[in-house]
Design a protein around this motif. Sequence first.
Motif, PDB file in Angstrom:
ATOM      1  N   PHE A 370       0.911  -1.266  -0.058  1.00  0.00           N
ATOM      2  CA  PHE A 370      -0.117  -0.133  -0.115  1.00  0.00           C
ATOM      3  C   PHE A 370       0.914   1.264  -0.140  1.00  0.00           C
ATOM      4  CE2 PHE A 370      -3.947   2.100   2.246  1.00  0.00           C
ATOM      5  CZ  PHE A 370      -4.563   2.117   1.058  1.00  0.00           C
ATOM      6  N   TRP A 371       1.372   1.750  -1.342  1.00  0.00           N
ATOM      7  CA  TRP A 371       2.334   2.859  -1.223  1.00  0.00           C
ATOM      8  C   TRP A 371       1.778   3.850  -2.331  1.00  0.00           C
ATOM      9  CZ3 TRP A 371       7.086   2.933   1.371  1.00  0.00           C
ATOM     10  CH2 TRP A 371       7.244   1.834   2.080  1.00  0.00           C
ATOM     11  N   ALA A 372       2.316   4.853  -2.077  1.00  0.00           N
ATOM     12  CA  ALA A 372       2.097   5.960  -3.055  1.00  0.00           C
ATOM     13  C   ALA A 372       3.058   6.919  -3.360  1.00  0.00           C
ATOM     14  CB  ALA A 372       1.089   7.143  -2.514  1.00  0.00           C
ATOM     15  N   VAL A 373       3.416   7.160  -4.589  1.00  0.00           N
ATOM     16  CA  VAL A 373       4.672   8.131  -5.124  1.00  0.00           C
ATOM     17  C   VAL A 373       4.072   9.401  -5.612  1.00  0.00           C
ATOM     18  CG1 VAL A 373       6.427   8.188  -6.894  1.00  0.00           C
ATOM     19  CG2 VAL A 373       5.841   5.979  -6.096  1.00  0.00           C
ATOM     20  N   GLU A 374       4.522  10.561  -4.715  1.00  0.00           N
ATOM     21  CA  GLU A 374       4.036  11.713  -5.045  1.00  0.00           C
ATOM     22  C   GLU A 374       4.638  12.525  -6.162  1.00  0.00           C
ATOM     23  OE1 GLU A 374       1.351  15.221  -3.382  1.00  0.00           O
ATOM     24  OE2 GLU A 374       1.424  12.670  -2.915  1.00  0.00           O
ATOM     25  N   LEU A 375       3.967  13.001  -7.082  1.00  0.00           N
ATOM     26  CA  LEU A 375       4.822  13.528  -8.442  1.00  0.00           C
ATOM     27  C   LEU A 375       4.602  14.863  -8.319  1.00  0.00           C
ATOM     28  CD1 LEU A 375       3.717  10.904 -11.157  1.00  0.00           C
ATOM     29  CD2 LEU A 375       5.775  10.930  -9.481  1.00  0.00           C
ATOM     30  N   VAL A 376       5.927  15.562  -8.574  1.00  0.00           N
ATOM     31  CA  VAL A 376       5.824  16.997  -8.275  1.00  0.00           C
ATOM     32  C   VAL A 376       6.410  17.607  -9.769  1.00  0.00           C
ATOM     33  CG1 VAL A 376       5.755  17.045  -6.098  1.00  0.00           C
ATOM     34  CG2 VAL A 376       8.086  16.858  -7.058  1.00  0.00           C
ATOM     35  N   LYS A 377       6.443  18.772  -9.832  1.00  0.00           N
ATOM     36  CA  LYS A 377       7.011  19.723 -10.983  1.00  0.00           C
ATOM     37  C   LYS A 377       8.460  20.367 -10.438  1.00  0.00           C
ATOM     38  CE  LYS A 377       4.610  21.873 -13.916  1.00  0.00           C
ATOM     39  NZ  LYS A 377       3.701  22.922 -14.384  1.00  0.00           N
ATOM     40  N   ASN A 378       8.315  20.420  -9.210  1.00  0.00           N
ATOM     41  CA  ASN A 378       9.479  20.972  -8.416  1.00  0.00           C
ATOM     42  C   ASN A 378       9.474  20.620  -7.265  1.00  0.00           C
ATOM     43  OD1 ASN A 378      11.114  22.929  -6.828  1.00  0.00           O
ATOM     44  ND2 ASN A 378      10.984  24.354  -8.945  1.00  0.00           N
ATOM     45  N   ARG A 379      10.779  19.946  -6.963  1.00  0.00           N
ATOM     46  CA  ARG A 379      10.871  19.237  -5.490  1.00  0.00           C
ATOM     47  C   ARG A 379      10.974  20.220  -4.444  1.00  0.00           C
ATOM     48  NH1 ARG A 379      15.318  14.484  -5.502  1.00  0.00           N
ATOM     49  NH2 ARG A 379      14.191  12.634  -6.238  1.00  0.00           N
ATOM     50  N   GLU A 380      11.667  21.312  -4.835  1.00  0.00           N
ATOM     51  CA  GLU A 380      11.739  22.327  -3.751  1.00  0.00           C
ATOM     52  C   GLU A 380      10.783  23.043  -3.325  1.00  0.00           C
ATOM     53  OE1 GLU A 380      14.822  22.737  -2.133  1.00  0.00           O
ATOM     54  OE2 GLU A 380      15.318  21.333  -3.720  1.00  0.00           O
ATOM     55  N   THR A 381       9.892  23.509  -4.043  1.00  0.00           N
ATOM     56  CA  THR A 381       8.593  24.337  -4.033  1.00  0.00           C
ATOM     57  C   THR A 381       7.266  23.167  -3.702  1.00  0.00           C
ATOM     58  OG1 THR A 381       7.739  24.231  -6.263  1.00  0.00           O
ATOM     59  CG2 THR A 381       9.231  26.042  -5.410  1.00  0.00           C
ATOM     60  N   ARG A 382       7.541  21.770  -3.937  1.00  0.00           N
ATOM     61  CA  ARG A 382       6.483  20.825  -3.696  1.00  0.00           C
ATOM     62  C   ARG A 382       5.290  21.145  -4.764  1.00  0.00           C
ATOM     63  NH1 ARG A 382       6.980  19.078   2.578  1.00  0.00           N
ATOM     64  NH2 ARG A 382       9.192  18.777   2.569  1.00  0.00           N
ATOM     65  N   GLU A 383       5.528  21.999  -5.928  1.00  0.00           N
ATOM     66  CA  GLU A 383       4.534  22.211  -6.445  1.00  0.00           C
ATOM     67  C   GLU A 383       3.904  20.924  -7.331  1.00  0.00           C
ATOM     68  OE1 GLU A 383       3.434  24.615 -10.847  1.00  0.00           O
ATOM     69  OE2 GLU A 383       5.321  24.870  -9.935  1.00  0.00           O
ATOM     70  N   PRO A 384       3.057  20.640  -7.379  1.00  0.00           N
ATOM     71  CA  PRO A 384       2.471  19.188  -8.102  1.00  0.00           C
ATOM     72  C   PRO A 384       2.827  19.265  -9.557  1.00  0.00           C
ATOM     73  CG  PRO A 384       0.679  20.274  -6.717  1.00  0.00           C
ATOM     74  CD  PRO A 384       2.010  21.341  -6.777  1.00  0.00           C
ATOM     75  N   LEU A 385       2.929  17.890 -10.091  1.00  0.00           N
ATOM     76  CA  LEU A 385       3.276  17.816 -11.330  1.00  0.00           C
ATOM     77  C   LEU A 385       2.001  18.396 -12.308  1.00  0.00           C
ATOM     78  CD1 LEU A 385       5.248  16.534 -13.220  1.00  0.00           C
ATOM     79  CD2 LEU A 385       3.902  14.595 -13.399  1.00  0.00           C
ATOM     80  N   VAL A 386       0.769  18.091 -11.802  1.00  0.00           N
ATOM     81  CA  VAL A 386      -0.522  18.734 -12.430  1.00  0.00           C
ATOM     82  C   VAL A 386      -1.247  19.429 -11.449  1.00  0.00           C
ATOM     83  CG1 VAL A 386      -0.285  16.937 -14.506  1.00  0.00           C
ATOM     84  CG2 VAL A 386      -1.807  16.839 -12.417  1.00  0.00           C
ATOM     85  N   PRO A 387      -2.002  20.519 -11.824  1.00  0.00           N
ATOM     86  CA  PRO A 387      -3.048  21.096 -10.895  1.00  0.00           C
ATOM     87  C   PRO A 387      -3.998  20.174 -10.283  1.00  0.00           C
ATOM     88  CG  PRO A 387      -2.611  22.270 -13.085  1.00  0.00           C
ATOM     89  CD  PRO A 387      -2.274  21.067 -13.243  1.00  0.00           C
ATOM     90  N   TYR A 388      -4.601  20.678  -9.234  1.00  0.00           N
ATOM     91  CA  TYR A 388      -5.552  19.816  -8.535  1.00  0.00           C
ATOM     92  C   TYR A 388      -6.663  19.504  -9.202  1.00  0.00           C
ATOM     93  CZ  TYR A 388      -8.615  18.586  -4.499  1.00  0.00           C
ATOM     94  OH  TYR A 388      -9.054  17.878  -3.555  1.00  0.00           O
ATOM     95  N   ASN A 389      -7.119  18.199  -9.342  1.00  0.00           N
ATOM     96  CA  ASN A 389      -8.186  17.850 -10.215  1.00  0.00           C
ATOM     97  C   ASN A 389      -8.084  18.231 -11.589  1.00  0.00           C
ATOM     98  OD1 ASN A 389     -10.556  16.213 -10.109  1.00  0.00           O
ATOM     99  ND2 ASN A 389     -11.759  18.342 -10.227  1.00  0.00           N
ATOM    100  N   ALA A 390      -6.837  17.971 -11.985  1.00  0.00           N
ATOM    101  CA  ALA A 390      -6.688  18.557 -13.484  1.00  0.00           C
ATOM    102  C   ALA A 390      -7.157  17.607 -14.532  1.00  0.00           C
ATOM    103  CB  ALA A 390      -5.146  18.474 -13.933  1.00  0.00           C
TER     104      ALA A 390
END
Length: 451
Positions: A370-390
Amino acid sequence: MTPQPDPEVGAAVKAADRAHVFHSWSAQELLDPLAVAGAQGSYFWDYDGRRYLDFTSGLVYTNIGHQHPKVVAAIQEQAAHLTTFAPAFAIEARSEAARLIAERTPGDLDRIFFTNGGADAVEHAVRMARLHTGRPKVLSAYRSYHGGTQQAVNITGDPRRWASDSATAGVVRFWAPFLYRSRFYAETEEQECARALEHLETTIAFEGPSTVAAIILETIPGTAGIMVPPAGYLAGVREICDKYGIVFILDEVMAGFGRTGEWFAADLFDVTPDLMTFAKGVNSGYVPLGGVAVSGAIAETFGKRPYPGGLTYSGHPLACAAAVATINVMAEEGIVENAARLGAEVVGPALRELAERHPSVGEVRGVGMFWAVELVKNRETREPLVPYNAAGAANAPMAAFGAAAKAGGIWPFMNMNRTHVVPPCNVSEAELKEGLAALDAALAVADEYTQ
């Protein structure tokens, strides 16, 4: 394992689907469903002969894999003996399934109310809590999912609720702990836990404790992101519920029956709720089944007072026979222990190694299978790879990642900015490593969208 390709049959199956099947959670004209020809163990395949490692476990329910022969045989034997019978009668398969489940639930959750799935289990748990307390409100967390029926989806705390949110469901939402995206400006798990508990108790105080029937939480949230709660959080919720006479409901629909390396995720935290919902892994999804495990105190409420609820197929004999066989298989084959071992020794270390090499990975988290990999656009800012509910073009990076995973031979479970690693709990170490290698290649595609 994989049959001979038959594209003509596959085309006919897909044509009939597109002409007549109305799919859930989907824009019907935009769908392009894969026509599945068969499945076995940790794999399934299409009519072109392409095989995929099922990193989704169906919808996180085939905890013993596809087509386990002992469970298939149990369903066949039950069908030959007694295919169906009304829920008011005592039936061997139903009684035995209830006994085996009650043996594994924590504390005194010894009475089992059977439903047809997880959403209606949540519906009935909430109804029981409201009738038991005489109070109207239910508190649930943002970043949660509890099912697609009207009450269950209104309890849900993610965007799947929005289109059906009537604002009249008697639901109040709060923030549960999630340090990576903390709403409490916390810097440590201890701070996140303490501040989340303070926030919950403050919410109760301002709502009026005498109006709150229940707090419902996924023990470990599933499709919302597999956020394992910090040490002490669930015990703290238990204390708050006891303080104000609130029913504590744990939703184990996704986390239960071996998924976390324990029979129930509650066992990881040494906490006992008043009501606990289950479904999915109880019989690996072979026949629809769910239920509510009920504490002694709440069962007593309905000792001489009829419980005003039921379902025609509650405790269906075929489903219960599948549950009996599944639970016995899990015990005999050490499937729960397998999930715990591979999670600790293979998945966790491999995902942490991937996180070091791929800039698109912001965080990995989980336990067991039971694992999740959180994908980001920018590791430093933690900006998500895509917008919320994209959706559409805005979701292109996640779509590209998913396509790469499928091309590599794994079928991914994706939700928003996450991919989940949730294979069958009896997956082999070799199969896991095969899937993780394909995930590694797919993450390279996600890396292309990072800054």
